[in-house]
Design a protein around this motif. Structure first.
Motif, PDB file in Angstrom:
ATOM      1  N   LEU A 109       0.871  -1.168   0.000  1.00 32.75           N
ATOM      2  CA  LEU A 109       0.000   0.000   0.000  1.00 32.75           C
ATOM      3  C   LEU A 109       0.914   1.226   0.000  1.00 32.75           C
ATOM      4  CD1 LEU A 109      -2.627   1.512   0.174  1.00 32.75           C
ATOM      5  CD2 LEU A 109      -2.824   0.892   2.576  1.00 32.75           C
ATOM      6  N   ALA A 110       1.105   1.809  -1.172  1.00 38.33           N
ATOM      7  CA  ALA A 110       2.108   2.852  -1.344  1.00 38.33           C
ATOM      8  C   ALA A 110       1.596   4.235  -0.970  1.00 38.33           C
ATOM      9  CB  ALA A 110       2.601   2.863  -2.797  1.00 38.33           C
ATOM     10  N   VAL A 111       0.309   4.474  -1.176  1.00 41.06           N
ATOM     11  CA  VAL A 111      -0.269   5.790  -0.903  1.00 41.06           C
ATOM     12  C   VAL A 111      -1.529   5.602  -0.066  1.00 41.06           C
ATOM     13  CG1 VAL A 111      -1.338   7.863  -1.904  1.00 41.06           C
ATOM     14  CG2 VAL A 111       0.623   6.799  -3.039  1.00 41.06           C
ATOM     15  N   ALA A 112      -1.623   6.344   1.031  1.00 39.00           N
ATOM     16  CA  ALA A 112      -2.837   6.353   1.865  1.00 39.00           C
ATOM     17  C   ALA A 112      -3.020   7.784   2.357  1.00 39.00           C
ATOM     18  CB  ALA A 112      -2.712   5.376   3.025  1.00 39.00           C
ATOM     19  N   LYS A 113      -3.775   8.563   1.601  1.00 40.79           N
ATOM     20  CA  LYS A 113      -3.954   9.982   1.939  1.00 40.79           C
ATOM     21  C   LYS A 113      -5.402  10.223   2.347  1.00 40.79           C
ATOM     22  CE  LYS A 113      -3.513  14.723   0.311  1.00 40.79           C
ATOM     23  NZ  LYS A 113      -3.180  15.627  -0.817  1.00 40.79           N
ATOM     24  N   PRO A 114      -5.626  10.732   3.553  1.00 39.72           N
ATOM     25  CA  PRO A 114      -7.003  10.965   4.015  1.00 39.72           C
ATOM     26  C   PRO A 114      -7.532  12.338   3.610  1.00 39.72           C
ATOM     27  CG  PRO A 114      -5.479  11.404   5.798  1.00 39.72           C
ATOM     28  CD  PRO A 114      -4.643  10.990   4.615  1.00 39.72           C
ATOM     29  N   LYS A 115      -8.842  12.413   3.533  1.00 43.13           N
ATOM     30  CA  LYS A 115      -9.547  13.701   3.448  1.00 43.13           C
ATOM     31  C   LYS A 115     -10.543  13.699   4.597  1.00 43.13           C
ATOM     32  CE  LYS A 115     -12.530  16.644   0.615  1.00 43.13           C
ATOM     33  NZ  LYS A 115     -13.263  16.791  -0.679  1.00 43.13           N
ATOM     34  N   LEU A 116     -10.316  14.573   5.564  1.00 40.28           N
ATOM     35  CA  LEU A 116     -11.078  14.566   6.815  1.00 40.28           C
ATOM     36  C   LEU A 116     -11.804  15.889   6.992  1.00 40.28           C
ATOM     37  CD1 LEU A 116     -11.804  13.329   9.600  1.00 40.28           C
ATOM     38  CD2 LEU A 116      -9.637  14.289  10.457  1.00 40.28           C
ATOM     39  N   ILE A 117     -13.113  15.807   7.181  1.00 41.08           N
ATOM     40  CA  ILE A 117     -13.934  16.983   7.466  1.00 41.08           C
ATOM     41  C   ILE A 117     -14.581  16.779   8.829  1.00 41.08           C
ATOM     42  CG2 ILE A 117     -15.875  18.418   6.725  1.00 41.08           C
ATOM     43  CD1 ILE A 117     -15.412  17.376   3.879  1.00 41.08           C
ATOM     44  N   ILE A 118     -14.286  17.674   9.765  1.00 41.61           N
ATOM     45  CA  ILE A 118     -14.847  17.611  11.114  1.00 41.61           C
ATOM     46  C   ILE A 118     -15.866  18.725  11.269  1.00 41.61           C
ATOM     47  CG2 ILE A 118     -14.345  17.710  13.585  1.00 41.61           C
ATOM     48  CD1 ILE A 118     -11.498  16.831  12.947  1.00 41.61           C
ATOM     49  N   ASP A 157      -6.074  12.442  15.598  1.00 35.73           N
ATOM     50  CA  ASP A 157      -5.061  11.479  16.056  1.00 35.73           C
ATOM     51  C   ASP A 157      -5.362  10.087  15.520  1.00 35.73           C
ATOM     52  OD1 ASP A 157      -3.737  13.451  17.447  1.00 35.73           O
ATOM     53  OD2 ASP A 157      -4.548  12.908  19.408  1.00 35.73           O
ATOM     54  N   MET A 158      -6.635   9.703  15.522  1.00 38.56           N
ATOM     55  CA  MET A 158      -7.007   8.397  14.984  1.00 38.56           C
ATOM     56  C   MET A 158      -6.636   8.293  13.508  1.00 38.56           C
ATOM     57  SD  MET A 158     -10.822   6.764  14.430  1.00 38.56           S
ATOM     58  CE  MET A 158     -11.177   8.013  13.160  1.00 38.56           C
ATOM     59  N   VAL A 159      -6.967   9.327  12.736  1.00 35.37           N
ATOM     60  CA  VAL A 159      -6.705   9.297  11.293  1.00 35.37           C
ATOM     61  C   VAL A 159      -5.204   9.260  11.020  1.00 35.37           C
ATOM     62  CG1 VAL A 159      -6.999  10.548   9.119  1.00 35.37           C
ATOM     63  CG2 VAL A 159      -8.887  10.415  10.751  1.00 35.37           C
ATOM     64  N   ARG A 160      -4.428  10.033  11.774  1.00 33.48           N
ATOM     65  CA  ARG A 160      -2.976  10.007  11.567  1.00 33.48           C
ATOM     66  C   ARG A 160      -2.400   8.631  11.940  1.00 33.48           C
ATOM     67  NH1 ARG A 160      -1.394  14.727   9.756  1.00 33.48           N
ATOM     68  NH2 ARG A 160      -2.376  16.681  10.474  1.00 33.48           N
ATOM     69  N   GLY A 161      -2.988   7.986  12.929  1.00 33.74           N
ATOM     70  CA  GLY A 161      -2.558   6.639  13.272  1.00 33.74           C
ATOM     71  C   GLY A 161      -2.844   5.647  12.159  1.00 33.74           C
ATOM     72  N   ILE A 162      -4.022   5.767  11.565  1.00 35.75           N
ATOM     73  CA  ILE A 162      -4.367   4.889  10.436  1.00 35.75           C
ATOM     74  C   ILE A 162      -3.431   5.145   9.264  1.00 35.75           C
ATOM     75  CG2 ILE A 162      -6.139   4.362   8.718  1.00 35.75           C
ATOM     76  CD1 ILE A 162      -8.234   5.050  10.857  1.00 35.75           C
ATOM     77  N   ARG A 181      -5.286  -5.707   1.569  1.00 34.67           N
ATOM     78  CA  ARG A 181      -6.538  -5.038   1.913  1.00 34.67           C
ATOM     79  C   ARG A 181      -7.157  -5.657   3.174  1.00 34.67           C
ATOM     80  NH1 ARG A 181      -6.672  -4.410  -3.827  1.00 34.67           N
ATOM     81  NH2 ARG A 181      -7.382  -2.316  -4.458  1.00 34.67           N
ATOM     82  N   GLN A 182      -7.139  -6.986   3.235  1.00 31.40           N
ATOM     83  CA  GLN A 182      -7.668  -7.673   4.414  1.00 31.40           C
ATOM     84  C   GLN A 182      -6.859  -7.318   5.663  1.00 31.40           C
ATOM     85  OE1 GLN A 182      -7.664 -11.826   3.387  1.00 31.40           O
ATOM     86  NE2 GLN A 182      -8.718 -11.455   1.454  1.00 31.40           N
ATOM     87  N   LYS A 183      -5.552  -7.204   5.498  1.00 27.57           N
ATOM     88  CA  LYS A 183      -4.670  -6.857   6.605  1.00 27.57           C
ATOM     89  C   LYS A 183      -5.024  -5.472   7.153  1.00 27.57           C
ATOM     90  CE  LYS A 183       0.308  -7.365   7.492  1.00 27.57           C
ATOM     91  NZ  LYS A 183       1.622  -7.594   6.827  1.00 27.57           N
ATOM     92  N   LEU A 184      -5.311  -4.533   6.252  1.00 30.13           N
ATOM     93  CA  LEU A 184      -5.700  -3.188   6.663  1.00 30.13           C
ATOM     94  C   LEU A 184      -7.057  -3.201   7.351  1.00 30.13           C
ATOM     95  CD1 LEU A 184      -5.316  -0.102   6.654  1.00 30.13           C
ATOM     96  CD2 LEU A 184      -6.351  -0.089   4.367  1.00 30.13           C
ATOM     97  N   GLN A 185      -8.023  -3.879   6.744  1.00 28.58           N
ATOM     98  CA  GLN A 185      -9.373  -3.921   7.316  1.00 28.58           C
ATOM     99  C   GLN A 185      -9.360  -4.487   8.738  1.00 28.58           C
ATOM    100  OE1 GLN A 185     -12.288  -2.794   5.947  1.00 28.58           O
ATOM    101  NE2 GLN A 185     -11.050  -1.953   4.293  1.00 28.58           N
ATOM    102  N   ALA A 186      -8.484  -5.454   8.981  1.00 26.38           N
ATOM    103  CA  ALA A 186      -8.447  -6.102  10.289  1.00 26.38           C
ATOM    104  C   ALA A 186      -8.034  -5.141  11.399  1.00 26.38           C
ATOM    105  CB  ALA A 186      -7.483  -7.297  10.250  1.00 26.38           C
ATOM    106  N   ARG A 187      -7.312  -4.064  11.052  1.00 28.92           N
ATOM    107  CA  ARG A 187      -6.845  -3.134  12.076  1.00 28.92           C
ATOM    108  C   ARG A 187      -7.734  -1.905  12.239  1.00 28.92           C
ATOM    109  NH1 ARG A 187      -1.781  -2.481  14.021  1.00 28.92           N
ATOM    110  NH2 ARG A 187      -2.847  -0.877  15.247  1.00 28.92           N
TER     111      ARG A 187
END
Length: 226
Positions: A109-118, A157-162, A181-187
């Motif tokens: 998984l080379a790229v994991a960039k979030p878009k977060l709206i609070i 903090d949760m999103v940065r941890g993910i 993908r399964q490995k990610l979903q499990a966490r």
């Protein structure tokens, strides 16, 4: 007249698991046979792209000209967050992910960039309050917003941890990038559960007798309005 002690109606939003990409009913693919090892090394990961959450404030209108009337109006018009609440913090989270098969048959998984709206939802008192009531109200709503923004920090903090866990996540023997993908979903549920635990623990401290929000409520409803 003795001070009026009112029950606190306050809750924080609990994010839906789908918001962080958990799909409980996703089919689990069968493992594929391993490919022959390759002499080509895996490509280096691209640098992580910086991001910041988008924060927005929404309000709901309440009525009243005294502290107790304003608080009663919160009870009538407050947002629902599992229970009736004074304020509410919610979020929307989406991801840009790039799964890359590697020459040796693994997947990264080379790229994991979030878009977060609070979104913070807060009560808004009517204009033209008597001066003393207006001052009490400002102290109260400022304290409530401060409380909610701590919940916002917990979400970030949760999103940065993910994000940290996701980037570079690898699964061997995974040419179709199903195992990773399964490995990610499990966490993901673990990250969500920990944030909910922190959120509830924080509310317990703030809302019990002597807590910051509890004190703000008592000051609003019990102190003189003139």
């Amino acid at each position: 007249m003795s001070p009026l002690n009112l029950p606190t109606k306050y809750a924080s939003a609990v994010a839906a698991l789908l918001a962080i990409g958990i799909y409980p009913n996703a089919a689990i693919a069968q493992s594929l046979p391993a490919q022959s090892p390759s002499a080509f090394p895996a490509a280096p990961l691209p640098p992580a792209e910086p991001w910041q959450p988008v924060e927005q404030v929404k309000t709901y209108a309440i009525r009243g000209a005294t502290g107790i009337d304003l608080y009663r109006s919160i009870g009538e018009h407050g947002p629902a967050a599992g229970v009736l609440a004074i304020a509410h913090t919610s979020f929307k989270l989406t991801w840009t992910r790039d799964y890359r098969p590697q020459p040796d048959g693994s997947c990264v998984l080379a790229v994991a960039k979030p878009k977060l709206i609070i979104t913070y939802t807060l009560p808004k008192a009517p204009s033209g309050l008597p001066p003393v009531v207006a001052e009490k109200w400002q102290r109260f709503v400022s304290g409530v917003e401060t409380h909610e923004r701590v919940h916002g920090e917990q979400i970030v903090d949760m999103v940065r941890g993910i994000e940290a866990f996701s980037r570079g996540l690898t699964a061997a023997d995974d040419p179709k990038c199903q195992k990773v993908r399964q490995k990610l979903q499990a966490r993901l549920k673990e990250f969500s559960d920990e944030r909910v635990r922190q959120s509830r623990q924080f509310d317990e401290v703030e809302l019990t007798e002597g807590g910051a929000v509890h004190q703000r409520i008592l000051s609003l409803v019990n102190s003189p309005d003139r």
